[in-house]
Enzyme design. Structure first.
Site, PDB file in Angstrom:
ATOM      1  N   ARG A 167      40.930  36.057  28.736  1.00 36.41           N
ATOM      2  CA  ARG A 167      41.006  37.512  28.897  1.00 36.41           C
ATOM      3  C   ARG A 167      40.181  38.224  27.833  1.00 36.41           C
ATOM      4  O   ARG A 167      39.506  39.231  28.114  1.00 36.41           O
ATOM      5  CB  ARG A 167      42.473  37.973  28.840  1.00 36.41           C
ATOM      6  CG  ARG A 167      42.647  39.426  29.250  1.00 36.41           C
ATOM      7  CD  ARG A 167      44.087  39.890  29.115  1.00 36.41           C
ATOM      8  NE  ARG A 167      44.508  40.010  27.722  1.00 36.41           N
ATOM      9  CZ  ARG A 167      45.564  40.729  27.328  1.00 36.41           C
ATOM     10  NH1 ARG A 167      46.318  41.359  28.220  1.00 36.41           N
ATOM     11  NH2 ARG A 167      45.885  40.785  26.055  1.00 36.41           N
TER      12      ARG A 167
ATOM     13  N   ASP B  99      40.342  36.491  43.479  1.00 40.58           N
ATOM     14  CA  ASP B  99      40.642  36.971  42.128  1.00 40.58           C
ATOM     15  C   ASP B  99      39.401  37.028  41.245  1.00 40.58           C
ATOM     16  O   ASP B  99      38.591  37.946  41.361  1.00 40.58           O
ATOM     17  CB  ASP B  99      41.732  36.105  41.530  1.00 40.58           C
ATOM     18  CG  ASP B  99      42.370  36.698  40.281  1.00 40.58           C
ATOM     19  OD1 ASP B  99      41.870  37.718  39.794  1.00 40.58           O
ATOM     20  OD2 ASP B  99      43.381  36.159  39.798  1.00 40.58           O
TER      21      ASP B  99
ATOM     22  N   HIS C 129      50.139  36.667  42.314  1.00 43.47           N
ATOM     23  CA  HIS C 129      50.427  35.466  41.523  1.00 43.47           C
ATOM     24  C   HIS C 129      51.904  35.069  41.641  1.00 43.47           C
ATOM     25  O   HIS C 129      52.205  34.075  42.284  1.00 43.47           O
ATOM     26  CB  HIS C 129      50.017  35.613  40.058  1.00 43.47           C
ATOM     27  CG  HIS C 129      48.576  35.936  39.845  1.00 43.47           C
ATOM     28  ND1 HIS C 129      47.565  35.167  40.364  1.00 43.47           N
ATOM     29  CD2 HIS C 129      47.964  36.967  39.195  1.00 43.47           C
ATOM     30  CE1 HIS C 129      46.403  35.698  40.038  1.00 43.47           C
ATOM     31  NE2 HIS C 129      46.612  36.790  39.330  1.00 43.47           N
TER      32      HIS C 129
ATOM     33  N   HIS D  31      42.968  39.678  47.010  1.00 39.79           N
ATOM     34  CA  HIS D  31      42.956  40.017  45.581  1.00 39.79           C
ATOM     35  C   HIS D  31      41.588  39.719  44.996  1.00 39.79           C
ATOM     36  O   HIS D  31      41.171  38.560  44.910  1.00 39.79           O
ATOM     37  CB  HIS D  31      44.024  39.237  44.826  1.00 39.79           C
ATOM     38  CG  HIS D  31      44.225  39.722  43.421  1.00 39.79           C
ATOM     39  ND1 HIS D  31      44.666  40.992  43.131  1.00 39.79           N
ATOM     40  CD2 HIS D  31      44.042  39.113  42.218  1.00 39.79           C
ATOM     41  CE1 HIS D  31      44.752  41.142  41.822  1.00 39.79           C
ATOM     42  NE2 HIS D  31      44.365  40.014  41.245  1.00 39.79           N
TER      43      HIS D  31
ATOM     44  N   GLN E 140      34.023  40.463  38.043  1.00 40.44           N
ATOM     45  CA  GLN E 140      34.161  39.157  37.397  1.00 40.44           C
ATOM     46  C   GLN E 140      33.307  38.079  38.064  1.00 40.44           C
ATOM     47  O   GLN E 140      33.156  36.986  37.508  1.00 40.44           O
ATOM     48  CB  GLN E 140      35.637  38.759  37.358  1.00 40.44           C
ATOM     49  CG  GLN E 140      36.465  39.646  36.446  1.00 40.44           C
ATOM     50  CD  GLN E 140      37.934  39.288  36.408  1.00 40.44           C
ATOM     51  OE1 GLN E 140      38.346  38.205  36.839  1.00 40.44           O
ATOM     52  NE2 GLN E 140      38.756  40.202  35.912  1.00 40.44           N
TER      53      GLN E 140
ATOM     54  N   TYR F 278      39.896  48.280  38.219  1.00 43.07           N
ATOM     55  CA  TYR F 278      40.341  48.992  37.023  1.00 43.07           C
ATOM     56  C   TYR F 278      39.209  49.366  36.064  1.00 43.07           C
ATOM     57  O   TYR F 278      39.465  49.900  34.980  1.00 43.07           O
ATOM     58  CB  TYR F 278      41.416  48.200  36.275  1.00 43.07           C
ATOM     59  CG  TYR F 278      41.096  46.761  35.945  1.00 43.07           C
ATOM     60  CD1 TYR F 278      40.282  46.413  34.880  1.00 43.07           C
ATOM     61  CD2 TYR F 278      41.650  45.737  36.704  1.00 43.07           C
ATOM     62  CE1 TYR F 278      40.023  45.095  34.566  1.00 43.07           C
ATOM     63  CE2 TYR F 278      41.401  44.410  36.404  1.00 43.07           C
ATOM     64  CZ  TYR F 278      40.583  44.095  35.339  1.00 43.07           C
ATOM     65  OH  TYR F 278      40.317  42.774  35.048  1.00 43.07           O
TER      66      TYR F 278
ATOM     67  N   GLU G 109      52.448  36.040  36.061  1.00 40.42           N
ATOM     68  CA  GLU G 109      51.329  35.094  36.166  1.00 40.42           C
ATOM     69  C   GLU G 109      51.411  34.003  35.109  1.00 40.42           C
ATOM     70  O   GLU G 109      51.067  32.857  35.368  1.00 40.42           O
ATOM     71  CB  GLU G 109      49.998  35.845  36.034  1.00 40.42           C
ATOM     72  CG  GLU G 109      48.778  34.955  36.137  1.00 40.42           C
ATOM     73  CD  GLU G 109      47.473  35.715  36.051  1.00 40.42           C
ATOM     74  OE1 GLU G 109      46.405  35.069  36.161  1.00 40.42           O
ATOM     75  OE2 GLU G 109      47.502  36.950  35.886  1.00 40.42           O
TER      76      GLU G 109
END
Length: 468
Positions: free
Chosen positions: A95, A332, A281, A66, A71, A134, A247
């Protein structure tokens, strides 16, 4: 492409004094692979031939199941506490910061960031990554002339670094339960079923030994159950499907309010889950959901360093293992690039939760390091949809050579090696890395480390200027 990573090769061989095979450690193992990066022979009890490179300790490379590659450039920039006591820092405040960060990143910058991340992952022992992607649209929210533009940039970065890739273009239709319209900061993510399948089709010509293409409905917040089911039906059979699930406790409450069910239960009621699925998650699942997930054949995609960083919570690993559940690990948001740190956090979180030691074990495998490494290999391989995660004929030639001269490993009994790797100190014990039959790390340095880092550093300069 950088010739040092991607130049044609005729194959190769390595003689390992000790290699971790699917059934456990084996001695005097000759590994041979072809020019396409496939293992042709894995022969225990062999005799080293003249001219064949030798190593003391060899492991299968780990799968990072993942990743949100962009990021990586956000690391360390969200660790300042907010000033609003009525809105304490959480996943949701993080977020908002991430959304603003993502708003202006260009395709070229996405590629540079991803290449840096992938080189770092390789140096620490990941030889494959599943990219949950995404950032489909332009900073203004427009579709690129080539709708697969940013996905193709991730593929280019994986090839530049030499890492295996499972590309997962994301279905992202809504801002929240009840089919809420996407907000301003989410316009770049917007995609419908046709657009996701268009990206899958555009990447079809690139599929091969080092690339698989699946898809990922982002979450129950961002796609309805009907949209998720339609994507699963339309995707070619057997391709991997990943989704964020349960999550955050707030997410669970939202799902219950909107549907009358907890997230995992609701998803299972409306979508045919099974071995092609990775549920990322799954932090807040109840006892019944834990047993159901374990029996479904799906993989729990656990990202302990990110889940800790975001204050998500702790996955119910002990009952999940007891029920025979499958798991893998991912980095992640990339606050860590090390499978060792993910596995260590996974076990230590359980020790803190249960106030006891040595939680991640099975009746037939009592060594925690061995159980974690082998379990994450199997789950990661399943989630990737690729022939990885084990040293065997027909598998990808992905392996790690450990630094057997490091004080932590010097003279260690082979049965203790994985315990040392996972739990002893913070030095990176990976010396050399073979990915897809090509040596991409030598002497703990990526073969194109300097060139990749230069482009990444320039990208950080550009991003800072954009935000100043």
């Amino acid at each position: 492409m950088n010739a040092s990573v991607n130049a044609p090769v005729d194959g190769g061989a390595l003689f390992a004094r000790h290699a971790l095979l699917a059934r456990g450690w084996a001695a005097e193992v000759l590994l041979e692979w072809d020019g396409a990066g496939t293992l042709l022979a894995v022969t225990p009890g062999a005799v080293p031939a003249a001219g064949v490179e030798q190593a003391q300790l060899v492991l299968p490379g780990m799968v990072n199941l993942h990743s949100h590659a962009f990021q990586r450039a956000l690391g360390g920039l969200t660790e300042t506490a907010g000033e609003n006591p009525d809105n304490p820092d959480s996943f949701w405040t993080w977020r908002d910061l991430m959304y603003r960060f993502a708003r202006t990143i260009t395709p070229g910058q996405i590629e540079a960031i991803a290449a840096q991340l992938f080189a770092e992952c390789l140096r620490h022992g990941y030889t494959a990554v599943c990219e949950f992607h995404y950032l489909h649209r332009s900073p203004g929210g427009d579709v690129y002339p080539r709708p697969a533009e940013t996905a193709e940039r991730i593929v280019a970065a994986s090839r530049a670094a030499g890492i295996g890739l499972t590309m997962l273009p994301v279905l992202y239709r809504h801002a929240g339960f009840g089919e809420q319209a996407l907000g301003r900061d989410q316009q770049r993510f917007g995609s419908d079923l046709a657009q996701v399948l268009g990206i899958v089709d555009a990447l079809e010509v690139l599929r091969g030994g080092q690339l698989e293409v699946g898809a990922a409905p982002h979450s129950l917040r961002a796609a309805t159950a009907a949209q998720i089911a339609a994507l699963a039906q339309a995707l070619p059979a057997g391709r991997p499907l990943h989704i964020h699930i349960a999550e955050q406790q707030h997410e669970v409450r939202q799902c219950v309010d909107a549907t009358g069910m907890r997230p995992l239960r609701y998803l299972a009621e409306h979508v045919a889950l099974g071995e092609r699925w990775c549920l990322v998650h799954a932090t807040h699942i109840d006892a019944d959901e834990t047993v159901w997930l374990a029996g479904s054949g799906a993989v729990a995609g656990l990202c302990p360093s990110t889940e800790a960083n975001l204050g998500d919570g702790v996955f119910p690993l002990a009952p999940y293992i007891a029920a025979g559940g499958r798991f893998g690990i991912g980095s992640d948001s990339h606050v860590s690039h090390s499978p060792v740190e993910e596995l260590r956090w996974l076990e230590y979180g359980q020790r803190l939760r249960h106030q006891r030691r040595n939680v991640a074990v099975a009746p037939n495998l009592r060594r925690v390091g061995d159980f974690l490494w082998q379990g994450a290999l199997r789950g990661g391989a399943q989630a990737s949809g690729r022939k990885v995660g084990a040293l065997g004929c027909g598998m990808r030639a992905d392996l790690l050579v450990l630094d057997s001269e490091h004080p932590n490993l010097d003279g260690a009994a082979v049965d203790d090696v994985l315990g040392v790797v996972v739990f002893a100190g913070n030095d990176n014990l990976v010396r050399d890395v073979l990915a897809g039959g090509r040596w991409v790390v030598r002497g703990a340095r990526h073969v194109d480390q300097d060139a990749i880092a230069r482009r990444y550093k320039q990208t950080l300069v550009e991003l800072r200027e954009t935000r100043s």
